[in-house]
Design a protein around this motif. Structure first.
Motif, PDB file in Angstrom:
ATOM      1  N   TYR A  43       0.836  -1.206   0.000  1.00 19.38           N
ATOM      2  CA  TYR A  43       0.000   0.000   0.000  1.00 19.38           C
ATOM      3  C   TYR A  43       0.869   1.255   0.000  1.00 19.38           C
ATOM      4  O   TYR A  43       0.593   2.210  -0.724  1.00 19.38           O
ATOM      5  CB  TYR A  43      -0.935  -0.008   1.199  1.00 19.38           C
ATOM      6  CG  TYR A  43      -1.763   1.248   1.315  1.00 19.38           C
ATOM      7  CD1 TYR A  43      -2.794   1.492   0.423  1.00 19.38           C
ATOM      8  CD2 TYR A  43      -1.499   2.195   2.286  1.00 19.38           C
ATOM      9  CE1 TYR A  43      -3.551   2.649   0.507  1.00 19.38           C
ATOM     10  CE2 TYR A  43      -2.246   3.348   2.382  1.00 19.38           C
ATOM     11  CZ  TYR A  43      -3.277   3.567   1.486  1.00 19.38           C
ATOM     12  OH  TYR A  43      -4.012   4.726   1.564  1.00 19.38           O
ATOM     13  N   ASN A  44       1.929   1.244   0.800  1.00 19.02           N
ATOM     14  CA  ASN A  44       2.828   2.403   0.843  1.00 19.02           C
ATOM     15  C   ASN A  44       3.507   2.628  -0.508  1.00 19.02           C
ATOM     16  O   ASN A  44       3.708   3.773  -0.920  1.00 19.02           O
ATOM     17  CB  ASN A  44       3.870   2.232   1.938  1.00 19.02           C
ATOM     18  CG  ASN A  44       3.295   2.469   3.304  1.00 19.02           C
ATOM     19  OD1 ASN A  44       2.298   3.168   3.457  1.00 19.02           O
ATOM     20  ND2 ASN A  44       3.905   1.878   4.307  1.00 19.02           N
ATOM     21  N   LEU A  45       3.870   1.544  -1.188  1.00 22.87           N
ATOM     22  CA  LEU A  45       4.492   1.686  -2.507  1.00 22.87           C
ATOM     23  C   LEU A  45       3.513   2.283  -3.518  1.00 22.87           C
ATOM     24  O   LEU A  45       3.905   3.106  -4.345  1.00 22.87           O
ATOM     25  CB  LEU A  45       5.005   0.333  -2.998  1.00 22.87           C
ATOM     26  CG  LEU A  45       6.241  -0.187  -2.278  1.00 22.87           C
ATOM     27  CD1 LEU A  45       6.559  -1.602  -2.740  1.00 22.87           C
ATOM     28  CD2 LEU A  45       7.421   0.732  -2.492  1.00 22.87           C
ATOM     29  N   THR A  46       2.250   1.886  -3.447  1.00 21.71           N
ATOM     30  CA  THR A  46       1.273   2.476  -4.363  1.00 21.71           C
ATOM     31  C   THR A  46       1.043   3.946  -4.030  1.00 21.71           C
ATOM     32  O   THR A  46       0.868   4.768  -4.934  1.00 21.71           O
ATOM     33  CB  THR A  46      -0.067   1.723  -4.335  1.00 21.71           C
ATOM     34  OG1 THR A  46      -0.575   1.730  -3.016  1.00 21.71           O
ATOM     35  CG2 THR A  46       0.097   0.304  -4.828  1.00 21.71           C
ATOM     36  N   ARG A  47       1.066   4.288  -2.745  1.00 21.60           N
ATOM     37  CA  ARG A  47       0.923   5.693  -2.364  1.00 21.60           C
ATOM     38  C   ARG A  47       2.115   6.510  -2.848  1.00 21.60           C
ATOM     39  O   ARG A  47       1.954   7.629  -3.334  1.00 21.60           O
ATOM     40  CB  ARG A  47       0.813   5.836  -0.840  1.00 21.60           C
ATOM     41  CG  ARG A  47      -0.542   5.483  -0.312  1.00 21.60           C
ATOM     42  CD  ARG A  47      -0.682   5.859   1.139  1.00 21.60           C
ATOM     43  NE  ARG A  47      -0.634   7.304   1.265  1.00 21.60           N
ATOM     44  CZ  ARG A  47       0.076   7.949   2.185  1.00 21.60           C
ATOM     45  NH1 ARG A  47       0.788   7.286   3.057  1.00 21.60           N
ATOM     46  NH2 ARG A  47       0.064   9.253   2.249  1.00 21.60           N
ATOM     47  N   LEU A  48       3.318   5.954  -2.723  1.00 18.98           N
ATOM     48  CA  LEU A  48       4.509   6.660  -3.193  1.00 18.98           C
ATOM     49  C   LEU A  48       4.456   6.878  -4.702  1.00 18.98           C
ATOM     50  O   LEU A  48       4.849   7.932  -5.196  1.00 18.98           O
ATOM     51  CB  LEU A  48       5.768   5.880  -2.824  1.00 18.98           C
ATOM     52  CG  LEU A  48       6.212   5.990  -1.377  1.00 18.98           C
ATOM     53  CD1 LEU A  48       7.369   5.039  -1.111  1.00 18.98           C
ATOM     54  CD2 LEU A  48       6.615   7.412  -1.058  1.00 18.98           C
ATOM     55  N   ARG A  49       3.976   5.878  -5.430  1.00 18.94           N
ATOM     56  CA  ARG A  49       3.852   6.021  -6.882  1.00 18.94           C
ATOM     57  C   ARG A  49       2.899   7.163  -7.221  1.00 18.94           C
ATOM     58  O   ARG A  49       3.183   7.993  -8.072  1.00 18.94           O
ATOM     59  CB  ARG A  49       3.355   4.716  -7.491  1.00 18.94           C
ATOM     60  CG  ARG A  49       3.235   4.767  -9.005  1.00 18.94           C
ATOM     61  CD  ARG A  49       2.470   3.608  -9.538  1.00 18.94           C
ATOM     62  NE  ARG A  49       1.098   3.702  -9.033  1.00 18.94           N
ATOM     63  CZ  ARG A  49       0.252   2.692  -8.986  1.00 18.94           C
ATOM     64  NH1 ARG A  49       0.619   1.508  -9.388  1.00 18.94           N
ATOM     65  NH2 ARG A  49      -0.970   2.864  -8.526  1.00 18.94           N
ATOM     66  N   ASN A  50       1.772   7.218  -6.514  1.00 14.25           N
ATOM     67  CA  ASN A  50       0.805   8.279  -6.778  1.00 14.25           C
ATOM     68  C   ASN A  50       1.336   9.643  -6.348  1.00 14.25           C
ATOM     69  O   ASN A  50       1.087  10.639  -7.023  1.00 14.25           O
ATOM     70  CB  ASN A  50      -0.510   7.983  -6.063  1.00 14.25           C
ATOM     71  CG  ASN A  50      -1.207   6.773  -6.644  1.00 14.25           C
ATOM     72  OD1 ASN A  50      -0.969   6.414  -7.792  1.00 14.25           O
ATOM     73  ND2 ASN A  50      -2.032   6.136  -5.853  1.00 14.25           N
ATOM     74  N   ALA A  52       4.483  10.524  -6.314  1.00 19.43           N
ATOM     75  CA  ALA A  52       5.541  10.911  -7.257  1.00 19.43           C
ATOM     76  C   ALA A  52       4.936  11.532  -8.515  1.00 19.43           C
ATOM     77  O   ALA A  52       5.532  12.424  -9.115  1.00 19.43           O
ATOM     78  CB  ALA A  52       6.393   9.708  -7.614  1.00 19.43           C
ATOM     79  N   ASN A  53       3.747  11.077  -8.894  1.00 21.93           N
ATOM     80  CA  ASN A  53       3.094  11.651 -10.066  1.00 21.93           C
ATOM     81  C   ASN A  53       2.581  13.054  -9.791  1.00 21.93           C
ATOM     82  O   ASN A  53       2.455  13.859 -10.699  1.00 21.93           O
ATOM     83  CB  ASN A  53       1.934  10.763 -10.521  1.00 21.93           C
ATOM     84  CG  ASN A  53       2.416   9.477 -11.135  1.00 21.93           C
ATOM     85  OD1 ASN A  53       3.556   9.382 -11.574  1.00 21.93           O
ATOM     86  ND2 ASN A  53       1.557   8.485 -11.142  1.00 21.93           N
ATOM     87  N   ARG A  55       4.120  15.262  -7.830  1.00 22.02           N
ATOM     88  CA  ARG A  55       5.241  16.177  -7.610  1.00 22.02           C
ATOM     89  C   ARG A  55       5.562  16.928  -8.897  1.00 22.02           C
ATOM     90  O   ARG A  55       5.660  16.330  -9.966  1.00 22.02           O
ATOM     91  CB  ARG A  55       6.472  15.398  -7.159  1.00 22.02           C
ATOM     92  CG  ARG A  55       7.590  16.270  -6.668  1.00 22.02           C
ATOM     93  CD  ARG A  55       8.744  15.445  -6.225  1.00 22.02           C
ATOM     94  NE  ARG A  55       9.361  14.881  -7.426  1.00 22.02           N
ATOM     95  CZ  ARG A  55      10.304  13.977  -7.411  1.00 22.02           C
ATOM     96  NH1 ARG A  55      10.728  13.491  -6.297  1.00 22.02           N
ATOM     97  NH2 ARG A  55      10.828  13.541  -8.539  1.00 22.02           N
TER      98      ARG A  55
END
Length: 60
Positions: A43-50, A52-53, A55
Motif C-alpha cells: 500500500y505504501n508503494l502504491t501511495r509513493l507512486r501516486n 511521485a506523479n 510532484r
C-alpha cells in the motif's frame, strides 16, 4: 484526530479490497503479522507512486 483516523482506515480498507486481509489464509500470529506487514508495504508503494506523479517536475 479524525483526519488521522481516516488515513489509517484507508490503509485497512485497501488491504481488504485489494490485499489479502479480508480472509487470511495463514495460521499463527507470526504469519499473519508478516502478511499484514507485506500488505501495508505494498500500500505504501502504491501511495509513493501516486505521490511521485503529483510532484512537479524540476526546471532545468
Amino acid at each position: 484526530s479524525q483526519r488521522k483516523r481516516k488515513r489509517i482506515e484507508q490503509c485497512f480498507g485497501w488491504g481488504k479490497a485489494i490485499g489479502p486481509i479480508r480472509q487470511v489464509m495463514v495460521q499463527g500470529l507470526d504469519k499473519v503479522d508478516q502478511l499484514l506487514t507485506l500488505t501495508m508495504t505494498a500500500y505504501n508503494l502504491t501511495r509513493l507512486r501516486n505521490l511521485a506523479n503529483l510532484r512537479p517536475q524540476c526546471v532545468q
